[in-house]
Write a protein that holds these residues in place. Structure first.
Motif, PDB file in Angstrom:
ATOM      1  N   TYR A   1      18.582  30.482 -24.420  1.00 39.22           N
ATOM      2  CA  TYR A   1      18.947  30.161 -25.796  1.00 39.22           C
ATOM      3  C   TYR A   1      18.541  28.727 -26.144  1.00 39.22           C
ATOM      4  CZ  TYR A   1      21.974  34.264 -25.212  1.00 39.22           C
ATOM      5  OH  TYR A   1      22.455  35.518 -24.964  1.00 39.22           O
TER       6      TYR A   1
ATOM      7  N   ALA B   1      14.806  28.550 -26.672  1.00 38.32           N
ATOM      8  CA  ALA B   1      14.460  29.203 -27.937  1.00 38.32           C
ATOM      9  C   ALA B   1      14.795  28.296 -29.112  1.00 38.32           C
ATOM     10  CB  ALA B   1      15.206  30.530 -28.060  1.00 38.32           C
ATOM     11  N   PHE B   2      15.903  27.551 -29.005  1.00 40.89           N
ATOM     12  CA  PHE B   2      16.262  26.595 -30.064  1.00 40.89           C
ATOM     13  C   PHE B   2      15.231  25.468 -30.142  1.00 40.89           C
ATOM     14  CE2 PHE B   2      18.677  23.059 -31.934  1.00 40.89           C
ATOM     15  CZ  PHE B   2      19.173  23.683 -33.061  1.00 40.89           C
TER      16      PHE B   2
ATOM     17  N   SER C   1      12.314  26.427 -32.265  1.00 36.91           N
ATOM     18  CA  SER C   1      12.506  26.283 -33.714  1.00 36.91           C
ATOM     19  C   SER C   1      12.293  24.835 -34.153  1.00 36.91           C
ATOM     20  CB  SER C   1      13.909  26.759 -34.112  1.00 36.91           C
ATOM     21  OG  SER C   1      14.917  25.916 -33.574  1.00 36.91           O
TER      22      SER C   1
ATOM     23  N   PRO D   1      16.553  36.173 -26.900  1.00 42.33           N
ATOM     24  CA  PRO D   1      15.892  35.517 -28.027  1.00 42.33           C
ATOM     25  C   PRO D   1      14.372  35.620 -28.050  1.00 42.33           C
ATOM     26  CG  PRO D   1      16.443  33.898 -26.357  1.00 42.33           C
ATOM     27  CD  PRO D   1      16.995  35.217 -25.864  1.00 42.33           C
TER      28      PRO D   1
ATOM     29  N   VAL E   1      11.783  35.657 -31.460  1.00 41.36           N
ATOM     30  CA  VAL E   1      11.004  34.436 -31.658  1.00 41.36           C
ATOM     31  C   VAL E   1       9.523  34.760 -31.763  1.00 41.36           C
ATOM     32  CG1 VAL E   1      10.224  32.302 -30.560  1.00 41.36           C
ATOM     33  CG2 VAL E   1      12.656  32.868 -30.570  1.00 41.36           C
TER      34      VAL E   1
ATOM     35  N   LEU F   1      15.019  30.891 -37.286  1.00 42.35           N
ATOM     36  CA  LEU F   1      15.126  30.888 -35.824  1.00 42.35           C
ATOM     37  C   LEU F   1      16.252  29.969 -35.354  1.00 42.35           C
ATOM     38  CD1 LEU F   1      11.403  30.821 -34.597  1.00 42.35           C
ATOM     39  CD2 LEU F   1      13.041  32.698 -34.417  1.00 42.35           C
TER      40      LEU F   1
ATOM     41  N   GLU G   1      19.727  31.622 -36.055  1.00 40.96           N
ATOM     42  CA  GLU G   1      20.046  32.727 -35.162  1.00 40.96           C
ATOM     43  C   GLU G   1      20.294  32.243 -33.732  1.00 40.96           C
ATOM     44  OE1 GLU G   1      20.758  35.632 -36.258  1.00 40.96           O
ATOM     45  OE2 GLU G   1      20.224  35.019 -38.283  1.00 40.96           O
ATOM     46  N   THR G   2      19.485  31.286 -33.277  1.00 47.12           N
ATOM     47  CA  THR G   2      19.651  30.780 -31.912  1.00 47.12           C
ATOM     48  C   THR G   2      20.922  29.955 -31.794  1.00 47.12           C
ATOM     49  OG1 THR G   2      17.232  30.634 -31.801  1.00 47.12           O
ATOM     50  CG2 THR G   2      18.457  29.638 -30.011  1.00 47.12           C
TER      51      THR G   2
END
Length: 325
Positions: free
Chosen positions: A77, A80-81, A84, A156, A160, A209, A212-213
């Motif tokens: 996570y 993935a953040f 963004s 994620p 993504v 993104l 959601e993350t």
């Protein structure tokens, strides 16, 4: 990463973006198109993003430690953040900056055929990458709409890659439109406008993104279907007649924590209660294999209190004690 489909989609996107980034940058050097430069930076940033996703998947596999007893599943996570953030800054903000410069000082595009040729090649490559992401996502999303899949997916990576590929395809079309209008009108300002539009698009995707993350980082419960399976697995109607209240939390995409207060009968011995809890845990793991951390707390079951109705904060044997301050 246990989801091989997610890894396959990431690798496909990484290969496509690296090839496209090189082609776009060559086209920029030859043609001087700002859309090409913005697109080359975008593709390079996307390549880095896929690298971050792969790195996050690798780090998430580390074993739990005394300092991190629940493991490192949420690393996925975090990375993935970061994707963004990269998409917002390196992709979106840079594209808007370059587009603004081109609008202020427009000039004709030299060697336009380079820019058009690379854009067509990039659209074809991104289409194959997007197709791979769609194919792998279809195996996981079931009957969910695409919007629901992106919003509710616990892993994620695929959301993504899907949004990145979608943004890349739309951005390429915008870049092609900007270059085309600049060539038809002889006014390079259209190239700059196309670049600004690409930047706005990337920022919008980055915000989605990030939102959601962020929800995954804060901690999301199990999906509705998994919750139903867990509830059905706990209650056997005999040793565990009811669930008083229950909480679930994703420790990672493939690791779920289940904590519940369960009702037991007043005449059961400690040995029988312990056996009932062990049996319930086994049923939970069989029904939902990702439920790896389970805590079940017993409480005395009262038919009289249970008949009053469900209360998630109360026990059938009476109200749950509240913390005193």
């Amino acid at each position: 990463m246990s989801a091989s489909g997610g890894t396959k989609a990431i690798v496909a996107a990484l290969a496509a973006n690296l090839a496209i980034a090189v082609a776009k940058f060559v086209a920029f050097l030859v043609s001087g198109s700002s859309s090409m430069l913005a697109e080359s930076v975008h593709s390079l940033a996307d390549s880095g993003n896929q690298g971050l996703l792969l790195l996050g998947g690798k780090k998430a596999k580390r074993e739990a430690t005394p300092e991190h007893p629940f493991g490192y599943g949420r690393e996925r996570y975090i990375y993935a953040f970061l994707v963004s953030i990269v998409l917002f800054s390196v992709g979106g903000m840079f594209a808007i900056y370059k587009g603004y410069e081109k609008i202020k000082q427009p000039h004709e595009i030299d060697h336009w055929y380079w820019a058009v040729g690379v854009l067509v090649f990039a659209i074809i490559a991104e289409t194959f990458s997007f197709r791979t992401a769609i194919k792998e996502s279809n195996t996981l999303r079931g009957k969910q709409s695409w919007k629901e899949f992106v919003r509710h997916a616990k892993a994620p990576e695929l959301p993504v890659v899907l949004l990145e590929d979608l943004g890349a395809l739309v951005g390429l079309i915008l870049a092609l439109a900007g270059v085309g209008l600049a060539l038809v009108t002889g006014d390079g300002i259209w190239d700059g406008i196309g670049t600004v539009c690409i930047g706005i698009l990337l920022i919008a995707i980055a915000i989605v993104l990030a939102a959601e993350t962020k929800s995954l980082l804060l901690g999301e419960a199990a999906g509705v279907e998994d919750v139903r399976k867990i509830e059905a697995a706990i209650v056997d109607g005999d040793t565990v007649p009811a669930i008083i209240h229950m909480r679930t939390l994703h420790l990672g995409p493939e690791e779920l924590l289940v904590a519940a207060k369960i009702a037991v009968r007043h005449d059961e011995t400690a040995t029988e209660v312990a056996a009932a809890i062990d049996a319930a845990e086994s049923r939970i793991r069989e029904a939902v294999p990702i439920a790896r951390v389970i805590y079940l707390e017993p409480d005395i079951y009262s038919e009289t209190e249970a008949a009053k109705g469900a209360d998630p904060e109360a026990a059938p044997g009476g109200p749950a004690p509240t913390a005193e301050h």
